[in-house]
Design an enzyme around this catalytic site. Structure first.
Site, short mmCIF file in Angstrom:
data_model
loop_
_atom_site.label_atom_id
_atom_site.label_comp_id
_atom_site.label_asym_id
_atom_site.label_seq_id
_atom_site.Cartn_x
_atom_site.Cartn_y
_atom_site.Cartn_z
N GLU A 151 11.08 -8.85 47.34
CA GLU A 151 12.45 -9.16 47.76
C GLU A 151 13.37 -9.33 46.56
OE1 GLU A 151 9.67 -11.36 50.71
OE2 GLU A 151 9.64 -10.64 48.64
N THR A 191 -30.88 -2.46 41.56
CA THR A 191 -29.88 -1.49 41.11
C THR A 191 -29.50 -1.75 39.67
OG1 THR A 191 -29.00 -1.21 43.35
CG2 THR A 191 -27.56 -0.58 41.53
N LEU A 231 -27.14 -3.81 50.58
CA LEU A 231 -26.20 -3.28 51.57
C LEU A 231 -26.66 -3.62 52.98
CD1 LEU A 231 -25.66 0.19 49.88
CD2 LEU A 231 -23.83 -1.48 50.28
#
Length: 349
Positions: free
Chosen positions: A53, A204, A298
């Protein structure tokens, strides 16, 4: 398309320019019109800098026109003093008579207060314009404040026959398999730059030795996170090079002292480990988490139901054996092709 929708759409478009630079603030764009003509616009460019803004109002060449103009913004103007003064007070001060808003800000220091303040000053305020689209743009910010956890993105690449890589459990020298075209690495690095944190599991980190940075894209490196319950990861791994802020989740009896760019955080490696991770990241003001693997980590996020979207590559490659890709159910909301490789976007309903 109505005039209101048209200008809120423009707000959303320019707000995207702040992705990767404004977190933990939201993505905000602002457009100011006068008699159907845009006379000013701006977006939140970086955390700590002027809000959308402010930038839009400052871009108006003739400030006198503001008293006859309409301000459009995709998120409710703030009403509190933070890094910058309240935008709602600035809007009141300029004499803008109408404000059109996409969606309410759920942040506890705003949450309708900005609208109330402007209405009490005599400004005509309308909200809920393209609300679904506005909420999607700020899904990270909204999830953090409404659900008290980071927005979670899962990502992996799998072969045609459903494997995500070699079975490296007995060979720590094995190199990771790149299943898709090498050119897609820059896309993945772009994704990394858009999130506050990136996470991998112990295996990993050990077998792939990833750097988890954005070296193939211009942007900020995310906070690196790794699970290492018993501190069995060797110190020579890239993730411990201290070049990027790194957080290690470990068990209470494995905690180590922290050092520059390397922090150890104790959690309970029990049945609700993802909830533990989310609670810890919430306390650290991390609004988005990019989970890159491995399959076990995951699947843990999937099984606990704590994920928001998954980005799944399927490469044009067959692996004779290896680690099975995670199993996931959700709503397919986008699909793309890159040559012979496919990419699916799935949301958690």
């Amino acid at each position: 398309m109505t005039e209101d929708n048209k200008y809120i759409s423009r707000c959303l478009k320019i707000a995207e320019n702040g992705l990767g630079n404004v977190a933990p603030n939201p993505l905000v764009g602002c457009v100011i019109t006068n008699n159907g003509v845009i006379i000013g616009e701006g977006y939140h460019k970086e955390f700590g800098g002027p809000h959308a803004e402010v930038n839009a109002i400052n871009s108006v060449k003739n400030p006198e026109l503001l008293k006859e103009s309409t301000l459009y913004v995709n998120l409710e103007p703030c009403s509190h003093f933070g890094k910058t003064p309240p935008c709602s007070e600035l809007i009141i001060k300029t004499g803008i008579p109408k404000v059109m808003i996409g969606t309410i800000d759920p942040f506890e220091k705003v949450s309708g207060r900005g609208i109330k303040k402007m209405e009490e000053a005599g400004i005509i305020v309308k909200s809920g314009i393209l609300e679904k689209e506005c909420r999607f743009l700020n899904r990270r910010f909204l999830t953090f404040h409404e659900e008290k956890r980071p927005y979670i993105i899962l990502k992996w690449a799998q072969s045609v026959n459903g494997f995500i890589g070699n079975n490296n459990t007995t060979n720590t020298q094995a190199k990771p398999v790149w299943i898709t075209d090498d050119k897609l690495r820059s896309l993945v690095h772009k994704w990394r730059s858009e999130e506050q944190a990136i996470m991998v599991g112990t295996n990993t980190a050990l077998h792939d030795n990833p750097e988890l940075n954005v070296r193939e894209w211009k942007g900020k490196d995310p906070l690196r996170i790794v699970l290492d319950q018993h501190l069995r990861l060797p110190g020579h791994l890239h993730i411990f090079n201290k070049k990027i802020k790194t957080l290690v989740f470990t068990s209470a009896n494995s905690a180590r002292s922290n050092s520059t760019n390397l922090e150890y955080f104790s959690i309970d490696f029990g049945s609700k480990i993802v909830k533990e991770i989310c609670d810890a990241l919430y306390t650290k003001n991390i609004q988005s988490l990019f989970v890159e693997g491995g399959s076990r980590l995951l699947q843990t996020f999937i099984n606990e139901g704590l994920w928001d979207e998954a980005r799944i590559f399927t490469g044009n490659k067959v692996l004779p054996e290896g680690v099975k890709a995670p199993e996931i159910n959700g709503k397919l909301f986008s699909e793309m092709e890159f040559g012979k490789d496919k990419l699916r976007f799935i949301s958690n309903q």
